[in-house]
Design a protein around this motif. Structure first.
Motif, PDB file in Angstrom:
ATOM      1  N   GLY A  89      -4.481  -8.331   0.267  1.00  0.00           N
ATOM      2  CA  GLY A  89      -3.549  -7.498   1.025  1.00  0.00           C
ATOM      3  C   GLY A  89      -3.662  -7.651   2.527  1.00  0.00           C
ATOM      4  O   GLY A  89      -3.583  -8.743   3.077  1.00  0.00           O
ATOM      5  N   SER A  90      -3.850  -6.513   3.216  1.00  0.00           N
ATOM      6  CA  SER A  90      -3.852  -6.509   4.677  1.00  0.00           C
ATOM      7  C   SER A  90      -5.260  -6.543   5.251  1.00  0.00           C
ATOM      8  O   SER A  90      -5.463  -6.216   6.405  1.00  0.00           O
ATOM      9  CB  SER A  90      -3.136  -5.239   5.177  1.00  0.00           C
ATOM     10  N   VAL A  91      -6.238  -6.893   4.428  1.00  0.00           N
ATOM     11  CA  VAL A  91      -7.617  -6.907   4.913  1.00  0.00           C
ATOM     12  C   VAL A  91      -7.820  -8.107   5.821  1.00  0.00           C
ATOM     13  O   VAL A  91      -8.023  -9.224   5.375  1.00  0.00           O
ATOM     14  CB  VAL A  91      -8.621  -6.941   3.740  1.00  0.00           C
ATOM     15  N   ASN A  92      -7.710  -7.863   7.106  1.00  0.00           N
ATOM     16  CA  ASN A  92      -7.869  -8.895   8.119  1.00  0.00           C
ATOM     17  C   ASN A  92      -8.684  -8.299   9.258  1.00  0.00           C
ATOM     18  O   ASN A  92      -8.175  -7.495  10.024  1.00  0.00           O
ATOM     19  CB  ASN A  92      -6.500  -9.349   8.630  1.00  0.00           C
ATOM     20  N   ALA A 100      -5.678  -1.567   6.149  1.00  0.00           N
ATOM     21  CA  ALA A 100      -6.760  -2.418   5.644  1.00  0.00           C
ATOM     22  C   ALA A 100      -7.962  -1.582   5.233  1.00  0.00           C
ATOM     23  O   ALA A 100      -8.610  -1.854   4.220  1.00  0.00           O
ATOM     24  CB  ALA A 100      -7.157  -3.438   6.711  1.00  0.00           C
ATOM     25  N   LEU A 101      -8.268  -0.553   6.009  1.00  0.00           N
ATOM     26  CA  LEU A 101      -9.396   0.313   5.680  1.00  0.00           C
ATOM     27  C   LEU A 101      -9.175   1.019   4.345  1.00  0.00           C
ATOM     28  O   LEU A 101     -10.070   1.098   3.502  1.00  0.00           O
ATOM     29  CB  LEU A 101      -9.602   1.339   6.791  1.00  0.00           C
ATOM     30  N   PHE A 102      -7.972   1.553   4.135  1.00  0.00           N
ATOM     31  CA  PHE A 102      -7.687   2.255   2.887  1.00  0.00           C
ATOM     32  C   PHE A 102      -7.618   1.284   1.705  1.00  0.00           C
ATOM     33  O   PHE A 102      -7.972   1.641   0.577  1.00  0.00           O
ATOM     34  CB  PHE A 102      -6.402   3.072   3.007  1.00  0.00           C
ATOM     35  N   ASP A 103      -7.153   0.052   1.954  1.00  0.00           N
ATOM     36  CA  ASP A 103      -7.171  -0.962   0.901  1.00  0.00           C
ATOM     37  C   ASP A 103      -8.604  -1.211   0.440  1.00  0.00           C
ATOM     38  O   ASP A 103      -8.889  -1.290  -0.760  1.00  0.00           O
ATOM     39  CB  ASP A 103      -6.564  -2.276   1.410  1.00  0.00           C
ATOM     40  N   LEU A 104      -9.502  -1.334   1.395  1.00  0.00           N
ATOM     41  CA  LEU A 104     -10.901  -1.581   1.059  1.00  0.00           C
ATOM     42  C   LEU A 104     -11.523  -0.386   0.348  1.00  0.00           C
ATOM     43  O   LEU A 104     -12.341  -0.547  -0.561  1.00  0.00           O
ATOM     44  CB  LEU A 104     -11.698  -1.911   2.326  1.00  0.00           C
ATOM     45  N   ALA A 105     -11.136   0.822   0.750  1.00  0.00           N
ATOM     46  CA  ALA A 105     -11.658   2.020   0.085  1.00  0.00           C
ATOM     47  C   ALA A 105     -11.234   2.043  -1.380  1.00  0.00           C
ATOM     48  O   ALA A 105     -12.040   2.338  -2.273  1.00  0.00           O
ATOM     49  CB  ALA A 105     -11.160   3.273   0.796  1.00  0.00           C
ATOM     50  N   GLU A 106      -9.974   1.706  -1.625  1.00  0.00           N
ATOM     51  CA  GLU A 106      -9.478   1.682  -3.007  1.00  0.00           C
ATOM     52  C   GLU A 106     -10.205   0.612  -3.816  1.00  0.00           C
ATOM     53  O   GLU A 106     -10.590   0.841  -4.971  1.00  0.00           O
ATOM     54  CB  GLU A 106      -7.978   1.417  -3.000  1.00  0.00           C
ATOM     55  N   LEU A 107     -10.395  -0.557  -3.216  1.00  0.00           N
ATOM     56  CA  LEU A 107     -11.084  -1.643  -3.908  1.00  0.00           C
ATOM     57  C   LEU A 107     -12.536  -1.275  -4.183  1.00  0.00           C
ATOM     58  O   LEU A 107     -13.088  -1.626  -5.236  1.00  0.00           O
ATOM     59  CB  LEU A 107     -11.001  -2.923  -3.072  1.00  0.00           C
ATOM     60  N   ILE A 130     -18.457  -3.696   2.004  1.00  0.00           N
ATOM     61  CA  ILE A 130     -19.208  -3.067   3.092  1.00  0.00           C
ATOM     62  C   ILE A 130     -19.302  -4.007   4.287  1.00  0.00           C
ATOM     63  O   ILE A 130     -19.136  -3.590   5.437  1.00  0.00           O
ATOM     64  CB  ILE A 130     -20.609  -2.648   2.609  1.00  0.00           C
ATOM     65  N   GLU A 131     -19.532  -5.287   4.036  1.00  0.00           N
ATOM     66  CA  GLU A 131     -19.617  -6.245   5.132  1.00  0.00           C
ATOM     67  C   GLU A 131     -18.287  -6.346   5.873  1.00  0.00           C
ATOM     68  O   GLU A 131     -18.259  -6.451   7.107  1.00  0.00           O
ATOM     69  CB  GLU A 131     -20.038  -7.626   4.605  1.00  0.00           C
ATOM     70  N   LYS A 132     -17.175  -6.304   5.158  1.00  0.00           N
ATOM     71  CA  LYS A 132     -15.870  -6.362   5.812  1.00  0.00           C
ATOM     72  C   LYS A 132     -15.587  -5.065   6.580  1.00  0.00           C
ATOM     73  O   LYS A 132     -14.995  -5.093   7.665  1.00  0.00           O
ATOM     74  CB  LYS A 132     -14.781  -6.647   4.778  1.00  0.00           C
ATOM     75  N   LEU A 133     -16.011  -3.947   6.022  1.00  0.00           N
ATOM     76  CA  LEU A 133     -15.857  -2.678   6.741  1.00  0.00           C
ATOM     77  C   LEU A 133     -16.644  -2.688   8.044  1.00  0.00           C
ATOM     78  O   LEU A 133     -16.177  -2.183   9.067  1.00  0.00           O
ATOM     79  CB  LEU A 133     -16.321  -1.516   5.861  1.00  0.00           C
ATOM     80  N   LYS A 134     -17.818  -3.267   8.019  1.00  0.00           N
ATOM     81  CA  LYS A 134     -18.632  -3.339   9.229  1.00  0.00           C
ATOM     82  C   LYS A 134     -17.881  -4.066  10.341  1.00  0.00           C
ATOM     83  O   LYS A 134     -17.878  -3.618  11.492  1.00  0.00           O
ATOM     84  CB  LYS A 134     -19.948  -4.066   8.936  1.00  0.00           C
ATOM     85  N   VAL A 135     -17.222  -5.168   9.973  1.00  0.00           N
ATOM     86  CA  VAL A 135     -16.495  -5.955  10.971  1.00  0.00           C
ATOM     87  C   VAL A 135     -15.319  -5.163  11.517  1.00  0.00           C
ATOM     88  O   VAL A 135     -15.099  -5.081  12.730  1.00  0.00           O
ATOM     89  CB  VAL A 135     -16.005  -7.285  10.359  1.00  0.00           C
ATOM     90  N   ILE A 136     -14.553  -4.547  10.621  1.00  0.00           N
ATOM     91  CA  ILE A 136     -13.361  -3.809  11.043  1.00  0.00           C
ATOM     92  C   ILE A 136     -13.736  -2.603  11.888  1.00  0.00           C
ATOM     93  O   ILE A 136     -13.160  -2.352  12.947  1.00  0.00           O
ATOM     94  CB  ILE A 136     -12.529  -3.384   9.823  1.00  0.00           C
ATOM     95  N   ILE A 137     -14.718  -1.836  11.430  1.00  0.00           N
ATOM     96  CA  ILE A 137     -15.128  -0.636  12.157  1.00  0.00           C
ATOM     97  C   ILE A 137     -15.706  -1.001  13.519  1.00  0.00           C
ATOM     98  O   ILE A 137     -15.471  -0.309  14.515  1.00  0.00           O
ATOM     99  CB  ILE A 137     -16.172   0.163  11.342  1.00  0.00           C
ATOM    100  N   ALA A 186     -11.574   9.465   7.026  1.00  0.00           N
ATOM    101  CA  ALA A 186     -10.646   9.619   5.906  1.00  0.00           C
ATOM    102  C   ALA A 186     -10.888   8.540   4.853  1.00  0.00           C
ATOM    103  O   ALA A 186     -10.862   8.812   3.647  1.00  0.00           O
ATOM    104  CB  ALA A 186      -9.202   9.555   6.415  1.00  0.00           C
ATOM    105  N   VAL A 187     -11.132   7.331   5.301  1.00  0.00           N
ATOM    106  CA  VAL A 187     -11.426   6.232   4.386  1.00  0.00           C
ATOM    107  C   VAL A 187     -12.743   6.493   3.660  1.00  0.00           C
ATOM    108  O   VAL A 187     -12.850   6.325   2.441  1.00  0.00           O
ATOM    109  CB  VAL A 187     -11.495   4.895   5.153  1.00  0.00           C
ATOM    110  N   ALA A 188     -13.750   6.908   4.426  1.00  0.00           N
ATOM    111  CA  ALA A 188     -15.054   7.203   3.823  1.00  0.00           C
ATOM    112  C   ALA A 188     -14.935   8.308   2.788  1.00  0.00           C
ATOM    113  O   ALA A 188     -15.585   8.266   1.737  1.00  0.00           O
ATOM    114  CB  ALA A 188     -16.059   7.591   4.905  1.00  0.00           C
ATOM    115  N   LYS A 189     -14.095   9.303   3.066  1.00  0.00           N
ATOM    116  CA  LYS A 189     -13.904  10.401   2.120  1.00  0.00           C
ATOM    117  C   LYS A 189     -13.375   9.879   0.789  1.00  0.00           C
ATOM    118  O   LYS A 189     -13.817  10.308  -0.279  1.00  0.00           O
ATOM    119  CB  LYS A 189     -12.931  11.438   2.708  1.00  0.00           C
ATOM    120  N   ASP A 190     -12.419   8.947   0.848  1.00  0.00           N
ATOM    121  CA  ASP A 190     -11.890   8.352  -0.378  1.00  0.00           C
ATOM    122  C   ASP A 190     -13.000   7.671  -1.175  1.00  0.00           C
ATOM    123  O   ASP A 190     -13.039   7.746  -2.413  1.00  0.00           O
ATOM    124  CB  ASP A 190     -10.803   7.325  -0.049  1.00  0.00           C
TER     125      ASP A 190
END
Length: 260
Positions: A121-124, A132-139, A156-163, A174-178
Motif C-alpha cells: 500500500g502506502s507504506v513509504n 501508512a502508519l495506520f496500514d502498518l498498524a492493521e498489518l 516495527i523497523e518500518k515504524l521506526k523510520v517513519i516516526i 492513535a496508531v499505537a492505540k490500534d
C-alpha cells in the motif's frame, strides 16, 4: 563374468534421493499465478517451495483470490494447521479469510515469500503519511493473529523510520492505540518500541486544545498503553514512581501539572 546385481533395499548407506513433484496443468497455472502476483519481489526460496501444494486464499468479504504454496504459508503456525490439519481447508486447498482486508493479506503473502513488505500500500518511509502508519498498524494486528513474529519485527523497523522523520506524536498515539487493542500485554517487542519512540517524541508545549484533549483521552483510557505512556513520560521528566499500575491516575495528574 557379468557384474552381480544388487537388489534395492539391501544393506548399506544409500543417499536419499529428492523426488520431484510433477504438477498437473491446474497446479502449474496456480504456481504461475503465485509467481505473477509476486513479480518484482526477491524470493527467499525459489526451489522446492514451489513444488508444494498450492492453496487458494479468499480474502475479505468480497473473497478476493490469492494463490500461495503450502511450504510458504506454513511459516505461520495458524496457516500451517489450516494447510495440514484435519480441517476443510486441507481437503479443499482453499483458505477463507473473510475478516482480513485483501491488501493486508497480499502483504502477508509477500512477506512469507520475501521477508519484506516493500509493495504494501502506502507504506513509504520517505512519504511519512498518516495512512501508512495506520496500514502498518492493521498489518501488525494480522501478524499477531497469524503468529508471524518476523513480520511484526519488520513492521516495527518500518515504524521506526517513519516516526523518526514524522515527529508527530498524536497520529502515532492513535496508531499505537490500534496496535495495543490487538496485542497481548506480553508483546514486549512493540511495547518497548512504543516507550522509546514516545520518549523521543515527547509532549509539545504548544499542543492545541483539541490535540491535548486527545492526549488526555489516551491516558484516561487506562490499560497497558497508558502505563507505557506514563513510563515514557517519566523518562522525559525524570520522575521515579513505584507501583506504576496502582498509581496511574496520580501520576497522570502530576504529569499534567508539570506540563502546564
Amino acid at each position: 563374468m557379468p557384474a552381480k546385481r544388487t537388489r534395492k533395499g539391501t544393506a548399506g548407506p544409500q543417499k536419499k534421493r529428492k523426488t520431484a513433484v510433477r504438477l498437473d496443468p491446474e497446479e502449474q497455472e496456480h504456481t504461475q499465478t503465485a509467481a505473477t502476483e509476486l513479480e518484482g519481489t526477491t524470493l527467499v526460496n525459489d526451489g522446492d517451495g514451489f513444488q508444494s501444494q498450492t492453496f487458494t486464499i479468499l480474502a475479505g468479504p468480497q473473497r478476493q483470490k490469492f494463490t500461495a504454496h503450502a511450504s510458504f504459508l506454513s511459516q505461520s503456525p495458524v496457516l500451517d494447521r489450516m494447510c495440514h490439519g484435519q480441517f476443510e481447508e486441507s481437503r479443499t486447498f482453499t483458505i477463507g479469510l473473510p475478516d482480513d482486508r485483501p491488501d493486508v493479506i497480499r502483504a502477508v503473502i509477500q512477506y512469507l515469500y520475501s521477508r519484506d513488505i516493500q509493495k504494501f500500500g502506502s507504506v513509504n518511509p520517505s512519504g511519512c503519511t498518516i495512512t501508512a502508519l495506520f496500514d502498518l498498524a492493521e498489518l501488525y494486528g494480522v501478524a499477531e493473529k497469524y503468529q508471524l513474529k518476523g513480520l511484526k519485527t519488520v513492521i516495527i523497523e518500518k515504524l521506526k523510520v517513519i516516526i523518526d522523520v514524522a515527529k508527530r506524536p498524536i497520529p502515532f498515539l492513535a496508531v499505537a492505540k490500534d496496535i495495543y487493542n490487538c496485542i497481548p500485554d506480553s508483546d514486549e517487542d512493540f511495547r518497548s518500541f512504543f516507550r522509546v519512540a514516545y520518549t523521543s517524541l515527547s509532549l509539545p508545549k504548544d499542543m492545541s486544545e483539541v490535540l491535548r484533549q486527545q492526549f488526555d483521552d489516551h491516558l484516561a483510557d487506562g490499560g497497558t498503553m497508558a502505563v507505557d505512556m506514563v513510563t515514557a513520560l517519566c523518562r522525559i521528566y525524570d520522575i521515579r514512581i513505584t507501583g506504576m499500575k496502582n498509581s496511574t491516575n496520580a501520576t497522570i495528574a502530576l504529569l499534567k501539572k508539570e506540563n502546564q
